[in-house]
Design an enzyme around this catalytic site. Sequence first.
Site, short mmCIF file in Angstrom:
data_model
loop_
_atom_site.label_atom_id
_atom_site.label_comp_id
_atom_site.label_asym_id
_atom_site.label_seq_id
_atom_site.Cartn_x
_atom_site.Cartn_y
_atom_site.Cartn_z
N MET A 99 -7.76 6.58 -51.92
CA MET A 99 -7.58 5.13 -52.03
C MET A 99 -8.74 4.41 -52.67
O MET A 99 -8.58 3.30 -53.17
CB MET A 99 -7.34 4.52 -50.63
CG MET A 99 -5.98 4.81 -50.06
SD MET A 99 -5.65 3.81 -48.59
CE MET A 99 -5.66 2.15 -49.28
N VAL A 112 -16.75 5.13 -53.33
CA VAL A 112 -17.94 4.51 -52.75
C VAL A 112 -19.15 4.78 -53.66
O VAL A 112 -19.36 5.93 -54.08
CB VAL A 112 -18.23 5.06 -51.33
CG1 VAL A 112 -19.51 4.45 -50.77
CG2 VAL A 112 -17.06 4.75 -50.40
N ASP A 167 -7.35 3.95 -35.56
CA ASP A 167 -7.49 5.18 -36.34
C ASP A 167 -8.79 5.90 -35.99
O ASP A 167 -9.51 6.37 -36.87
CB ASP A 167 -7.44 4.87 -37.84
CG ASP A 167 -7.15 6.12 -38.69
OD1 ASP A 167 -6.57 7.09 -38.15
OD2 ASP A 167 -7.50 6.12 -39.88
#
Length: 293
Positions: free
Chosen positions: A8, A11, A120
């Site tokens: 997704m 970094v 999560d």
Amino acid sequence: TLVARGGMGAVYRAIDEKLGRTVAIKFLLAELAEDEVCLARFEREASATARLSHPAIVQVLDFGKHEGAPYLVMEHLVGRTIADELDGKGKVEPLRAADWIEQALAGLSAAHQEGIVHRDIKPGNIMVARVGGEVMAKLVDFGLSRRFGEDDRVTASGVALGTPPYMSPEQIMGERVGPSSDVYSVGCTLFELLAGRPPYDMRESKNVAALFRKIIEELPPLISELRPDVPSELGYVIDRALHRDRSVRYADCNAMRYALLEAMGDQRGSGAPGALTSFCGDDDEDELSRDAS
């Protein structure tokens, strides 16, 4: 400098020129910026984490868009996830595992006080990093977080999101979740730290649906069956956290945290092998390079 790339996002390590400090910048991949679900998850992570200020939660410093690509500016962490630690060692000593989880529970308690459920929690979303002169456990990735009372179903199809082996029964069934659901996921994570596998292992199920049926219908194995050297008091904490009936679980993460501290007794801070402070040595230069997904 690119330090991680996932399904997704990516970094980067960068320098905040105004303040002269190193930061991490997380970009949502350009091809996903038009996807409403992905964009909503990214924006939720930004808004949720920006409201939280706690040593055990990664700090979001800024967020916005650059040439149409959404980004988060976060504190730069030097360390690794406890999932990485499991990949390297398979199992973790009880005291070390308890230290990591105790700090994560403190961070979750702070989030719950702000009305936010993480949804999560798993080994890959807990970093152990050197901050200043100390080693700290830090929660990351609030992309699936929800405020209390909000609909937990992100998509129009009504599919509840999460990471299957760590999802509570109520989360799997698409019910609204609260702090006790994070308690359950923490219990799964602590179990895996000690046993080297989650209580409900995907490798033992044909598919996700079969795994979900086990979580909803079957009792988890006892940690003592897989790791006889784990103190029975610690085993009790895990058993209660993993109870299918959320009314029997610890009411919140603070309650589980205090039970964990009591279970470990005087061993914490004794300098025994496996204490949290022994995680990163002075020469440990492993950098935060967690999967940006």
